[in-house]
Design a protein around this motif. Structure first.
Motif, PDB file in Angstrom:
ATOM      1  N   ALA A   1      39.277  52.645  23.148  1.00 53.25           N
ATOM      2  CA  ALA A   1      38.753  51.304  23.381  1.00 53.25           C
ATOM      3  C   ALA A   1      39.848  50.256  23.234  1.00 53.25           C
ATOM      4  O   ALA A   1      39.908  49.288  23.997  1.00 53.25           O
ATOM      5  CB  ALA A   1      37.603  51.020  22.421  1.00 53.25           C
ATOM      6  N   VAL A   2      40.726  50.441  22.244  1.00 57.51           N
ATOM      7  CA  VAL A   2      41.834  49.505  22.035  1.00 57.51           C
ATOM      8  C   VAL A   2      42.752  49.494  23.245  1.00 57.51           C
ATOM      9  O   VAL A   2      43.168  48.435  23.730  1.00 57.51           O
ATOM     10  CB  VAL A   2      42.619  49.878  20.763  1.00 57.51           C
ATOM     11  N   GLU A   3      43.081  50.676  23.759  1.00 62.68           N
ATOM     12  CA  GLU A   3      43.977  50.752  24.913  1.00 62.68           C
ATOM     13  C   GLU A   3      43.340  50.106  26.141  1.00 62.68           C
ATOM     14  O   GLU A   3      44.029  49.456  26.927  1.00 62.68           O
ATOM     15  CB  GLU A   3      44.330  52.213  25.212  1.00 62.68           C
ATOM     16  N   ALA A   4      42.043  50.293  26.297  1.00 64.91           N
ATOM     17  CA  ALA A   4      41.354  49.648  27.411  1.00 64.91           C
ATOM     18  C   ALA A   4      41.401  48.126  27.262  1.00 64.91           C
ATOM     19  O   ALA A   4      41.613  47.406  28.239  1.00 64.91           O
ATOM     20  CB  ALA A   4      39.909  50.123  27.477  1.00 64.91           C
ATOM     21  N   GLY A   5      41.227  47.640  26.039  1.00 67.29           N
ATOM     22  CA  GLY A   5      41.320  46.213  25.788  1.00 67.29           C
ATOM     23  C   GLY A   5      42.707  45.665  26.092  1.00 67.29           C
ATOM     24  O   GLY A   5      42.846  44.575  26.665  1.00 67.29           O
ATOM     25  N   LYS A   6      43.730  46.423  25.740  1.00 62.32           N
ATOM     26  CA  LYS A   6      45.106  45.994  26.024  1.00 62.32           C
ATOM     27  C   LYS A   6      45.349  45.896  27.522  1.00 62.32           C
ATOM     28  O   LYS A   6      46.049  44.976  27.998  1.00 62.32           O
ATOM     29  CB  LYS A   6      46.100  46.977  25.401  1.00 62.32           C
ATOM     30  N   ALA A   7      44.796  46.831  28.285  1.00 66.10           N
ATOM     31  CA  ALA A   7      44.969  46.789  29.737  1.00 66.10           C
ATOM     32  C   ALA A   7      44.344  45.529  30.323  1.00 66.10           C
ATOM     33  O   ALA A   7      44.918  44.879  31.203  1.00 66.10           O
ATOM     34  CB  ALA A   7      44.351  48.041  30.376  1.00 66.10           C
ATOM     35  N   VAL A   8      43.162  45.165  29.830  1.00 64.20           N
ATOM     36  CA  VAL A   8      42.499  43.940  30.300  1.00 64.20           C
ATOM     37  C   VAL A   8      43.305  42.707  29.891  1.00 64.20           C
ATOM     38  O   VAL A   8      43.473  41.771  30.675  1.00 64.20           O
ATOM     39  CB  VAL A   8      41.061  43.855  29.757  1.00 64.20           C
ATOM     40  N   LEU A   9      43.831  42.705  28.684  1.00 66.02           N
ATOM     41  CA  LEU A   9      44.637  41.569  28.214  1.00 66.02           C
ATOM     42  C   LEU A   9      45.932  41.433  29.006  1.00 66.02           C
ATOM     43  O   LEU A   9      46.390  40.314  29.275  1.00 66.02           O
ATOM     44  CB  LEU A   9      44.935  41.737  26.722  1.00 66.02           C
ATOM     45  N   ASP A  10      46.529  42.539  29.386  1.00 64.35           N
ATOM     46  CA  ASP A  10      47.725  42.480  30.228  1.00 64.35           C
ATOM     47  C   ASP A  10      47.404  41.794  31.558  1.00 64.35           C
ATOM     48  O   ASP A  10      48.206  41.007  32.077  1.00 64.35           O
ATOM     49  CB  ASP A  10      48.259  43.891  30.492  1.00 64.35           C
ATOM     50  N   ALA A  11      46.230  42.109  32.086  1.00 62.11           N
ATOM     51  CA  ALA A  11      45.809  41.477  33.337  1.00 62.11           C
ATOM     52  C   ALA A  11      45.603  39.976  33.143  1.00 62.11           C
ATOM     53  O   ALA A  11      46.023  39.162  33.980  1.00 62.11           O
ATOM     54  CB  ALA A  11      44.520  42.130  33.838  1.00 62.11           C
ATOM     55  N   LEU A  12      44.960  39.601  32.040  1.00 66.71           N
ATOM     56  CA  LEU A  12      44.738  38.179  31.766  1.00 66.71           C
ATOM     57  C   LEU A  12      46.052  37.429  31.578  1.00 66.71           C
ATOM     58  O   LEU A  12      46.200  36.293  32.038  1.00 66.71           O
ATOM     59  CB  LEU A  12      43.866  38.027  30.518  1.00 66.71           C
ATOM     60  N   ALA A  13      46.995  38.058  30.905  1.00 63.94           N
ATOM     61  CA  ALA A  13      48.302  37.422  30.708  1.00 63.94           C
ATOM     62  C   ALA A  13      49.005  37.198  32.035  1.00 63.94           C
ATOM     63  O   ALA A  13      49.617  36.143  32.259  1.00 63.94           O
ATOM     64  CB  ALA A  13      49.164  38.286  29.785  1.00 63.94           C
ATOM     65  N   GLU A  14      48.899  38.173  32.933  1.00 71.02           N
ATOM     66  CA  GLU A  14      49.545  38.028  34.241  1.00 71.02           C
ATOM     67  C   GLU A  14      48.888  36.910  35.045  1.00 71.02           C
ATOM     68  O   GLU A  14      49.582  36.118  35.697  1.00 71.02           O
ATOM     69  CB  GLU A  14      49.446  39.350  35.012  1.00 71.02           C
ATOM     70  N   VAL A  15      47.565  36.838  34.989  1.00 67.32           N
ATOM     71  CA  VAL A  15      46.860  35.763  35.692  1.00 67.32           C
ATOM     72  C   VAL A  15      47.252  34.413  35.127  1.00 67.32           C
ATOM     73  O   VAL A  15      47.473  33.444  35.868  1.00 67.32           O
ATOM     74  CB  VAL A  15      45.330  35.972  35.593  1.00 67.32           C
ATOM     75  N   ALA A  16      47.347  34.333  33.796  1.00 62.33           N
ATOM     76  CA  ALA A  16      47.730  33.070  33.163  1.00 62.33           C
ATOM     77  C   ALA A  16      49.127  32.644  33.591  1.00 62.33           C
ATOM     78  O   ALA A  16      49.376  31.450  33.836  1.00 62.33           O
ATOM     79  CB  ALA A  16      47.651  33.212  31.638  1.00 62.33           C
ATOM     80  N   ARG A  17      50.041  33.594  33.695  1.00 66.77           N
ATOM     81  CA  ARG A  17      51.413  33.247  34.086  1.00 66.77           C
ATOM     82  C   ARG A  17      51.462  32.675  35.503  1.00 66.77           C
ATOM     83  O   ARG A  17      52.313  31.839  35.812  1.00 66.77           O
ATOM     84  CB  ARG A  17      52.312  34.484  33.992  1.00 66.77           C
ATOM     85  N   THR A  18      50.558  33.116  36.371  1.00 68.63           N
ATOM     86  CA  THR A  18      50.543  32.599  37.740  1.00 68.63           C
ATOM     87  C   THR A  18      49.820  31.255  37.829  1.00 68.63           C
ATOM     88  O   THR A  18      49.919  30.573  38.850  1.00 68.63           O
ATOM     89  CB  THR A  18      49.845  33.594  38.693  1.00 68.63           C
ATOM     90  N   GLY A  19      49.066  30.885  36.778  1.00 69.62           N
ATOM     91  CA  GLY A  19      48.332  29.630  36.783  1.00 69.62           C
ATOM     92  C   GLY A  19      47.036  29.665  37.579  1.00 69.62           C
ATOM     93  O   GLY A  19      46.368  28.643  37.713  1.00 69.62           O
ATOM     94  N   ARG A  20      46.638  30.850  38.075  1.00 74.33           N
ATOM     95  CA  ARG A  20      45.424  30.966  38.900  1.00 74.33           C
ATOM     96  C   ARG A  20      44.235  31.352  38.007  1.00 74.33           C
ATOM     97  O   ARG A  20      43.621  32.393  38.167  1.00 74.33           O
ATOM     98  CB  ARG A  20      45.653  31.983  40.012  1.00 74.33           C
ATOM     99  N   LEU A  21      43.924  30.460  37.050  1.00 75.69           N
ATOM    100  CA  LEU A  21      42.927  30.782  36.033  1.00 75.69           C
ATOM    101  C   LEU A  21      41.519  30.940  36.594  1.00 75.69           C
ATOM    102  O   LEU A  21      40.687  31.621  35.998  1.00 75.69           O
ATOM    103  CB  LEU A  21      42.927  29.698  34.951  1.00 75.69           C
TER     104      LEU A  21
END
Length: 296
Positions: free
Chosen positions: A48-68
């Motif tokens: 479950a932790v690893e799955a959460g990290k994968a989702v957070l990596d995606a959110l971080a990438e979206v945040a970096r692009t500014g396309r919230l």
């Protein structure tokens, strides 16, 4: 009533992305205890932790692009399939889309709590919280899209399975198979009938195939065309096709529609069609003597 505004400048988005990367482990640990993750990943908490990290990596990438607010942002691509599996698992457990959306919304608070706990400029922190709220709302929409998509796929698979169950191919005799059709025929079901029959002809090395339409309530031009195509396909596979069970009302309809079934062998019922196929193979079929009749 004033609506709160949030700052979507590249600087705020960059700070939000940096926060997610910095607190990735802590957020994932808290998410692992949330219902959405805990009840889906039941093998181990680490999963479950690893799955959460994968989702957070995606959110971080979206945040970096500014396309919230963009559900089509490239960052979501990597986890869309995983989110779909998670949503489908909750749906199979009996949760409706609104409940699943509520579980996704519940993931915001652990992240916000960690963000508020950090020291720094209050104005920047407030802007990041608002931006994080928007980003989590977008994640919720992505999950909802995945839920609908997985639901449609599940319905499609179930419908296909029902069609296959509703169109069984029965071996009546050596080299003789039959498909007893019951209910309405449409394009999708007619296609399943054809595929199932052709597969049975190959597997059983059938020389005769019977299509019994006794249980079909109505026949229109489209259904008749499907039947003729199935007969033609069976012939190409080396099997002679017999249509049985044409009731008087259906016969009249076929005549009124001007459909020519002259090239198709027809019989009144399944028993007659079977007798025909057996006779063609040189097997003598004679009626049973009536009960009480004296043998001659």
């Amino acid at each position: 009533m004033q609506v709160a505004e949030y700052d979507t400048t590249p600087e705020v988005a960059r700070k939000l992305g940096a926060f997610i990367e910095r607190r990735r482990e802590q957020i994932a640990q808290r998410w692992a205890d949330a219902a959405l993750f805990r009840t889906v990943f039941t093998v181990s908490r680490d999963e479950a932790v690893e799955a959460g990290k994968a989702v957070l990596d995606a959110l971080a990438e979206v945040a970096r692009t500014g396309r919230l607010e963009d559900v089509g942002a490239p960052g979501f691509t990597a986890v869309r399939e995983q989110l779909g599996r998670m949503a489908a698992a909750r749906a199979r457990a009996g949760f409706n889309p609104s409940q699943i959306a509520g579980e996704v919304a519940g993931l915001r608070e652990p992240a916000v709590a960690l963000l508020r706990a950090e020291s720094g400029d209050a104005a920047d922190q407030h802007a990041c919280v608002l931006a994080l709220t928007v980003l989590m709302d977008t994640l919720r929409l992505v999950v909802m899209e995945a839920t609908v998509s997985s639901g449609e796929e599940l319905i499609g698979r179930q419908r296909q399975q029902l069609l296959e169950v509703a169109t069984p191919v029965i071996k009546l005799w050596e080299s003789i198979v039959a498909v007893p059709l019951i209910g309405t025929l449409d394009s999708a079901r007619s296609q399943v009938v054809m595929e199932s029959l052709l597969e049975a002809i190959v597997e059983q090395r059938a020389r005769y195939a019977i299509l019994d339409i006794t249980g079909v309530p109505t026949v229109d031009s489209l259904v008749a065309q499907h039947l003729m195509k199935t007969v033609a396909a069976a012939r190409l596979m080396g099997a002679e096709c017999i249509v049985s069970g044409i009731r008087p009302a259906i016969a009249q309809t076929i005549v009124h529609l001007g459909i020519d079934l002259g090239t198709i062998i027809t019989r009144a019922g399944l028993a007659d069609a079977l007798a025909y196929a057996l006779t063609r193979q040189g097997i003598v079929v004679s009626p049973s003597p009536a009960v009480g009749a004296s043998p001659r």
